[in-house]
Design a protein around this motif. Structure first.
Motif, mmCIF file in Angstrom:
data_model
loop_
_atom_site.group_PDB
_atom_site.id
_atom_site.type_symbol
_atom_site.label_atom_id
_atom_site.label_comp_id
_atom_site.label_asym_id
_atom_site.label_seq_id
_atom_site.Cartn_x
_atom_site.Cartn_y
_atom_site.Cartn_z
ATOM 1 N N ARG A 153 16.250 -21.161 42.452
ATOM 2 C CA ARG A 153 16.058 -21.876 41.189
ATOM 3 C C ARG A 153 14.783 -21.393 40.494
ATOM 4 O O ARG A 153 14.770 -21.190 39.274
ATOM 5 N N LYS B 126 15.280 -17.872 39.327
ATOM 6 C CA LYS B 126 16.468 -17.771 38.468
ATOM 7 C C LYS B 126 17.529 -16.840 39.058
ATOM 8 O O LYS B 126 18.184 -16.071 38.341
ATOM 9 N N LYS C 58 21.119 -16.713 41.343
ATOM 10 C CA LYS C 58 22.276 -17.564 41.615
ATOM 11 C C LYS C 58 22.486 -17.673 43.119
ATOM 12 O O LYS C 58 22.603 -16.666 43.810
#
Length: 303
Positions: A60, A63, A65
């Motif tokens: 997170r 950034k 996935k």
């Protein structure tokens, strides 16, 4: 998703700090708990899922996935070998222990208790041991994978690809294995996760075994392109060592604890030999992609 070396270094740093912070909470709770099964089970699951939670938070922050981790199963042959290899080196280690007289086969008290709990007390001990080995090796694997997955999402799913983006297979295995071993130290030194030997001895054997296992796990992670191969390795190791070979071995002298389990010399030496074998096969991994989620080295699929 191409990731630079500097990005990987940053991701590794964030992941390690988060893993330490999250694990410290569970370490404290564990060290202040009793020796009952409920606390041990809850905190045991909790500590093994800290690397996975750290991975999710790091993704997170960076950034990334979480779905980009190596979730594909890869080729079935890697899963099969990942299941059999820990069974193989554990069997060799314990056969040495039994034949050398450092420990005995079999622990009648454990067998009787296990047979009673399963409702199989009417079976001859030899038949029960075989059936228990098979049933535990199949059904018990699912429970073992549920805890191993938590660690492997972090160690081989996230950490190893980033380390491999920065350095070689050898150093990836050494660094990753060293971190993995150190992560266990608090519960070995101050908790109940030890084999009853002097702390320095248990830590030495455990560290050799874990760092050696890291060479095997890293090889399979890079070769298969999937985190499920290391999950299977981890689950198989825990299952057979902790749930079968160690409890079925009888203590024959005060020296037995110096050879059995993850804190004894036998498993450490056999695992080290196995690690050396995979290290000699490191060239089979080829030139890994500089991508965070790389292709497997033999085209087993992208992840």
């Amino acid at each position: 998703m191409d990731i630079s070396t500097s990005q990987s270094k940053k991701a590794i740093g964030i992941f390690l700090v988060l893993t330490l912070a999250l694990s410290a909470i569970v370490w404290i709770l564990t060290l202040h708990s009793g020796e009952g099964r409920i606390g041990g089970r809850i905190y045991g699951y909790g500590i093994m899922w800290c690397p996975a939670l750290a991975t999710w938070i790091t993704c997170r922050i960076m950034k990334y996935k979480i779905s980009d981790l190596a979730w594909k199963w890869g080729k079935p042959k890697y899963l099969l070998w990942a299941y059999l290899i820990p069974l193989g080196y554990a069997l060799i280690a314990y056969l040495i222990i039994w034949f050398a007289g450092w420990g005995g086969f079999y622990n009648k008290e454990f067998v009787a208790e296990a047979a009673k709990s399963l409702g199989w007390s009417n079976l001859p001990p030899g038949v029960f041991i075989v059936l228990f080995f098979i049933v535990n090796g199949v059904i018990g694997l699912f429970g073992s994978m549920s805890t191993a997955l938590g660690e492997e999402i972090g160690w081989r799913g996230f950490l190893v690809p980033h380390l491999n983006n920065v350095t070689s297979y050898t150093y990836t295995s050494l660094i990753g294995g060293g971190i993995w071993a150190l992560w266990h130290y608090p519960l070995i030194i101050w908790g109940h996760y030890n084999g009853g030997t002097p702390v320095w001895y248990g830590l030495t054997c455990f560290t050799v075994a874990v760092v050696s296992a890291s060479f095997i796990y890293t090889w399979f992670r890079l070769k298969s392109g999937s985190l499920w191969a290391p999950v299977m390795l981890h689950a198989s190791h825990n299952l057979f060592v902790q749930s079968f070979f160690t409890p079925i071995t009888i203590v024959t002298s005060s020296k037995t604890s110096y050879f059995i389990d993850e804190f004894g010399a036998a498993l450490a030496v056999v695992t080290l030999i196995c690690a050396i074998y995979f290290w000699t096969r490191r060239k089979e991994l080829g030139q890994q992609s500089s991508r965070f989620i790389s292709h497997s080295s033999d085209g087993a699929g992208t992840v």
